[in-house]
Design a protein around this motif. Structure first.
Motif: not given
Length: 191
Positions: A141-167
Motif C-alpha cells: 500500500r505504501g508503494q502504491l501511495a508513493g511513500d515506499v520505494p518501488a524497488a523494495v521487495d514487499a514480501a522479503e522486507q516483511a519477512r525480514f521485519l518478522m525476523v527482527a520482531v522475533a529478535g
C-alpha cells in the motif's frame, strides 16, 4: 445428564493463555491453569481434554488477537514506514511497560517447543506467516501511495521485519528500550 458448564470457555482460555505466556508450556501446571481460569481441575480436563489442547486453544487466541491488533494498527494514518515503526515500538514498549518482561507467546513457544512439537511449530508458523502477510500488504500500500520505494521487495522486507520482531521480543528481556528503538529505526530504514 451432565451439569451445564458453569464458566465461559473463551475467558478460561484467555486466562490460561496468560499463564502459558508468563510461565511457558512446561512451566504451567494444570492446577495453575485451572486456578487462573477460575475452574476446577476436573472441569479443565472435561472442557479442554488436556493441557496440550488448552495450549493449542491459547495459541489460537493469541494469534487471532495479534492479527487483529496488527491489522488495526497498520491501517492507521501515516506512511508505511511511520505505521510499521510505530507498530514495532508498540510491541517493544509493551514488553517494557508490563510488570514482567515476558516477550511474545509465539516467540516463546518457538524457543521452547519449536522443532520438537509439530502442532506448536505449525501454530507459530501460521502466526508468523499471517503477520508477515499483513506487513507485506502495508508495504505494498505504501508503494502504491508513493511513500515506499518501488524497488523494495514487499514480501522479503516483511519477512525480514518478522525476523527482527522475533529478535526484538527476545532481547527486550535483557536490553534497554532505547537500544531496541534504535534497532527498529534501522529495520525500517529501507522503507
Amino acid at each position: 445428564m451432565g451439569r451445564p458448564k458453569q464458566f465461559d470457555e473463551e475467558a478460561a482460555v484467555a486466562q490460561a493463555m496468560e499463564v502459558f505466556w508468563t510461565k511457558g508450556y512446561a512451566g504451567s501446571s494444570p492446577a495453575e491453569l485451572a486456578e487462573a481460569a477460575g475452574i476446577g481441575k476436573g472441569s479443565l480436563y472435561h472442557a479442554f481434554g488436556s493441557k496440550r489442547e488448552l495450549f493449542g486453544r491459547a495459541l489460537s487466541l493469541y494469534d487471532r488477537a495479534g492479527a487483529e491488533l496488527t491489522e488495526e494498527f497498520l491501517s492507521g494514518p501515516g506512511t508505511a514506514k511511520e505505521r510499521i515503526r510505530a507498530y514495532l515500538r508498540l510491541l517493544v514498549d509493551a514488553d517494557f511497560d508490563a510488570p514482567v518482561r515476558r516477550g511474545c507467546l509465539a516467540v516463546n513457544t518457538a524457543l521452547e517447543l519449536g522443532g520438537r512439537d509439530a502442532e506448536a511449530t505449525a501454530a507459530v508458523r501460521r502466526s508468523v506467516e499471517r503477520s508477515t502477510e499483513l506487513l507485506a500488504a502495508r508495504i505494498e500500500r505504501g508503494q502504491l501511495a508513493g511513500d515506499v520505494p518501488a524497488a523494495v521487495d514487499a514480501a522479503e522486507q516483511a519477512r525480514f521485519l518478522m525476523v527482527a520482531v522475533a529478535g526484538l521480543r527476545v532481547v527486550a528481556r535483557t536490553f534497554d528500550r532505547e537500544t531496541l528503538h534504535a534497532a527498529i529505526d534501522t529495520a525500517v530504514a529501507p522503507l
